[in-house]
Motif scaffolding. Sequence first.
Motif, mmCIF file in Angstrom:
data_model
loop_
_atom_site.group_PDB
_atom_site.id
_atom_site.type_symbol
_atom_site.label_atom_id
_atom_site.label_comp_id
_atom_site.label_asym_id
_atom_site.label_seq_id
_atom_site.Cartn_x
_atom_site.Cartn_y
_atom_site.Cartn_z
ATOM 1 N N PRO A 81 0.836 -1.201 0.000
ATOM 2 C CA PRO A 81 0.000 0.000 0.000
ATOM 3 C C PRO A 81 0.873 1.253 0.000
ATOM 4 N N VAL A 82 0.422 2.263 -0.723
ATOM 5 C CA VAL A 82 1.073 3.564 -0.705
ATOM 6 C C VAL A 82 0.236 4.405 0.249
ATOM 7 N N GLY A 83 0.632 4.439 1.505
ATOM 8 C CA GLY A 83 -0.161 5.105 2.529
ATOM 9 C C GLY A 83 -0.672 4.093 3.527
ATOM 10 N N ASP A 84 -1.627 4.533 4.321
ATOM 11 C CA ASP A 84 -2.126 3.727 5.426
ATOM 12 C C ASP A 84 -3.211 2.748 5.004
ATOM 13 N N LEU A 85 -3.271 1.645 5.737
ATOM 14 C CA LEU A 85 -4.389 0.705 5.653
ATOM 15 C C LEU A 85 -5.386 1.090 6.722
ATOM 16 N N PRO A 86 -6.644 0.756 6.652
ATOM 17 C CA PRO A 86 -7.267 -0.007 5.576
ATOM 18 C C PRO A 86 -7.456 0.844 4.322
ATOM 19 N N VAL A 87 -7.631 0.143 3.204
ATOM 20 C CA VAL A 87 -7.812 0.833 1.935
ATOM 21 C C VAL A 87 -9.181 1.510 1.886
ATOM 22 N N HIS A 88 -9.297 2.489 1.011
ATOM 23 C CA HIS A 88 -10.525 3.257 0.800
ATOM 24 C C HIS A 88 -10.451 3.833 -0.615
ATOM 25 N N VAL A 89 -11.507 4.468 -1.063
ATOM 26 C CA VAL A 89 -11.476 5.125 -2.372
ATOM 27 C C VAL A 89 -10.315 6.121 -2.363
ATOM 28 N N GLY A 90 -9.481 6.029 -3.376
ATOM 29 C CA GLY A 90 -8.307 6.889 -3.471
ATOM 30 C C GLY A 90 -7.025 6.216 -3.009
ATOM 31 N N SER A 91 -7.126 5.094 -2.291
ATOM 32 C CA SER A 91 -5.921 4.374 -1.866
ATOM 33 C C SER A 91 -5.183 3.861 -3.097
ATOM 34 N N ARG A 92 -3.857 3.896 -3.000
ATOM 35 C CA ARG A 92 -3.018 3.385 -4.081
ATOM 36 C C ARG A 92 -2.173 2.228 -3.575
ATOM 37 N N VAL A 93 -1.873 1.324 -4.499
ATOM 38 C CA VAL A 93 -1.087 0.140 -4.185
ATOM 39 C C VAL A 93 -0.029 -0.015 -5.269
ATOM 40 N N LEU A 94 1.234 -0.213 -4.842
ATOM 41 C CA LEU A 94 2.312 -0.500 -5.772
ATOM 42 C C LEU A 94 2.392 -2.017 -5.910
ATOM 43 N N VAL A 95 2.102 -2.511 -7.114
ATOM 44 C CA VAL A 95 2.079 -3.950 -7.390
ATOM 45 C C VAL A 95 3.203 -4.273 -8.372
#
Length: 149
Positions: A39-53
């Motif tokens: 995750p780019v930022g804090d969990l839990p995820v929400h609309v707008g959360s970004r993930v580096l895969v």
Amino acid sequence: MSAISNSIDIDRRPEDVFAYVTDPTHLPEWQDGAVSAAPVGDLPVHVGSRVLVTRRVGKRRMPSTVEFTEFDPPRSWHLHGVDGPVRPDVRGRIEPLDNGTRSRVTLSVDFEGHGLGRGLVPLVVKPMVRKEMPRSEEKLKHLLEHSAA
């Protein structure tokens, strides 16, 4: 191009399935092509959360960033790639079965190719995903049905 779609029934509550499948730290556990997901930022995820895969495509590792554009627990989510030559568009839906004791998970994946990715999508990426997706869903089912609640 048309999206690749597949469904699988899992003997777990929709809330359990949704929590697991939308937690990016679990992605490499059930998707063969995913090498890592952070995750780019804090969990839990929400609309707008970004993930580096980072995914394995052939012998190469390809990093890309996806963003949650919809997030409706425990029913649905939508991820869209924001960078890289191959940008996934992933929609997930969970339907309750048997009064909410089981779940039907439907994943639908499509791709946008940018630059070199325009050629990779139809020739490499989509055929690979068509082959990998049913295995990944079976792995997801096994993990969820054989782990503690």
